[in-house]
Design an enzyme around this catalytic site. Sequence first.
Site, PDB file in Angstrom:
ATOM      1  N   CYS A  46       0.839  -1.208   0.000  1.00  0.00           N
ATOM      2  CA  CYS A  46       0.000   0.000   0.000  1.00  0.00           C
ATOM      3  C   CYS A  46       0.869   1.252   0.000  1.00  0.00           C
ATOM      4  O   CYS A  46       1.530   1.558   1.008  1.00  0.00           O
ATOM      5  CB  CYS A  46      -0.933  -0.028   1.209  1.00  0.00           C
ATOM      6  SG  CYS A  46      -1.785   1.539   1.531  1.00  0.00           S
ATOM      7  N   CYS A  49      -0.005   4.029   2.588  1.00  0.00           N
ATOM      8  CA  CYS A  49       0.297   3.589   3.960  1.00  0.00           C
ATOM      9  C   CYS A  49       1.717   3.985   4.363  1.00  0.00           C
ATOM     10  O   CYS A  49       1.978   4.286   5.535  1.00  0.00           O
ATOM     11  CB  CYS A  49       0.151   2.076   4.082  1.00  0.00           C
ATOM     12  SG  CYS A  49      -1.515   1.450   3.800  1.00  0.00           S
TER      13      CYS A  49
END
Length: 305
Positions: A46, A49
């Site tokens: 991700c 993230c």
Amino acid sequence: MDLGLSPATPAPADLIKDSTEATFMVDVIEASQTTPVIVDFWAPWCGPCKTLGPMLEDAVTAAKGAVKMVKINVDEAQMLAGQLQIQSIPTVYAFWQGQPVDGFQGAQPGSEIIAFVERVIKASGGESPEDGLNEAVAAAEEMLTEGAVEDAAQTFAAILEEDPENAPAYGGLVRSHIALDDLEQAEAILNGAPAEISNSPELDAAHAQLELAKQAADAGPVAELRAAVDADANNNEARLELAKALHANDDTEAAVDELLTLFGRDREWNDGAAKAQLFTIFDALKADDPIVLNGRRRLSSMIFA
């Protein structure tokens, strides 16, 4: 001097930790009974993230133990992600006393992350570092008002150790040294202010007060200056010096009156010295001070007459 501004910061392992499905109950549900816990659901693949996680960690660390953080890799905790209905990442939940109390999905700017952490702390009834610093500034201001100038200076200095860009504390420290008649140190502190707060109202006020304090040191005797003005109403230099002397003797209202009179007689004299001196006095006072409100009203009526 212990202000109670820096509670003992937990070890990093206690403040921010990785967790799993097996330890979620202990790390989040049980831990949140006493301290709110922010849970960051992320995954190695991700992209957002990788940006959000460190920003959250910085905000949690800055809270100095008022909130904790747990990181959970959803790839390794798919059952838990399903139970919490996490449909995209990054997803962040805040838990207090075992229950989710706030959260968001997706990347967020730094200001929103800080605001989120503040909300979580407040939701738990806790006090954020910012709240504590604001209370300390108020206490220091009270000390200064009551004449405990050295204590005020120490308190303002301690606040700045916690937050070097705290404009109210910076201005308060300058004003404390002015009150101690240490104008050289006051000017050094003012000149050393971080660029981020150099144009703040608090530092503008401190700068104006420092300028007035310097003038007071050189102020002439009120009686003699008053006599000179009475003898020659057109003696602008004497009227300006009279205004400075009146202010130095804590007769601010009379000083403003003389400056308004000077402005009315010759507003352009000495490159607008009367108006400049009025603004210095206004800047040194609180914006809602009756002397400021009345003085600005009278000045405006003269300018726009």
